[in-house]
Enzyme design. Sequence first.
Site, PDB file in Angstrom:
ATOM      1  N   ASP A 175      38.319  37.397  47.724  1.00 43.76           N
ATOM      2  CA  ASP A 175      39.748  37.437  47.420  1.00 43.76           C
ATOM      3  C   ASP A 175      40.295  36.018  47.520  1.00 43.76           C
ATOM      4  O   ASP A 175      40.739  35.569  48.570  1.00 43.76           O
ATOM      5  CB  ASP A 175      40.472  38.361  48.395  1.00 43.76           C
ATOM      6  CG  ASP A 175      41.958  38.500  48.048  1.00 43.76           C
ATOM      7  OD1 ASP A 175      42.468  37.684  47.245  1.00 43.76           O
ATOM      8  OD2 ASP A 175      42.607  39.412  48.582  1.00 43.76           O
ATOM      9  N   HIS A 180      46.932  32.827  49.877  1.00 41.38           N
ATOM     10  CA  HIS A 180      46.330  32.856  51.210  1.00 41.38           C
ATOM     11  C   HIS A 180      45.910  31.482  51.714  1.00 41.38           C
ATOM     12  O   HIS A 180      45.465  31.357  52.858  1.00 41.38           O
ATOM     13  CB  HIS A 180      45.120  33.792  51.215  1.00 41.38           C
ATOM     14  CG  HIS A 180      45.475  35.204  50.884  1.00 41.38           C
ATOM     15  ND1 HIS A 180      46.310  35.960  51.668  1.00 41.38           N
ATOM     16  CD2 HIS A 180      45.121  35.995  49.830  1.00 41.38           C
ATOM     17  CE1 HIS A 180      46.451  37.160  51.124  1.00 41.38           C
ATOM     18  NE2 HIS A 180      45.749  37.201  50.014  1.00 41.38           N
TER      19      HIS A 180
END
Length: 268
Positions: A175, A180
């Site tokens: 991911d 992030h």
Amino acid sequence: MNELATTHPWQGRDLGERTVAYDERDAILYALAVGAPAGRLDLVFEERLRVLPTFALTLAQWAPDALGSAGAFDPGTAVHGSQRLDVRAPMPRSGKVSMAARVDRVWDKGSAAVFDVVVESDFFEATWAIFAPGCGGFGGERGPAAPAVPETAPTTTLTVPTGANQAALYRLLGDRHHMHVDPAAARAAGQPRPFLHGLCSLAAVTLALADEVAAHPADLTHLEGRFAAPVFPGDDLAADVWTEDRGARFEVDAGGRPAIRGGHVTFG
């Protein structure tokens, strides 16, 4: 089901099939990324390795990503709303996993839509709920309500630390959404700084829950939870736990904010 509700055009869409290979190194890196200590040789040493069932979710990340890439929603603003995992068989230490994915349901939240992406394999069935701003208002059903908090007092409250580099480490497992790790991407998603993957914080809590109920984390059979607010790397997670036969219900806060709601885990 409301017979007058409008079905979203993406509902029922086949997202295809994919076979993903992995080896022991991938499974060990995953265990470390979700908080397994170096002393847990059954999770980090190839000679004794048992693969955490939640590792399978990293192999299936292609499915919700494929939906965003196909134009169903804006990947830059959509967020992971909830996750469900049902384990069918233990994951081997290394090998290949063949998966098929589809859009099961699309729920209308008014200003947003929630896309339920289901991935199935011989080892698991998993459902991602993707909250997509700007995609609602099509006249569909709102979807199920959040599970109620147990009425009794928690059995215990667990403290689960997260690491400052945990999001940067976890994203190496598949991911790689920029929010992030990149401050600008995080701000575009409405957050002040990069935040931890929901699946990482959920798996970290699951490790602690396995210890609490005297189960091995690799014996996980069912896991679910709704992501209520972001967790930032370095936050301590406070998990209120209601133990039950072979598992627990749980609610997680981070820095005084609700982080995971409606959590439920069972072990075989």
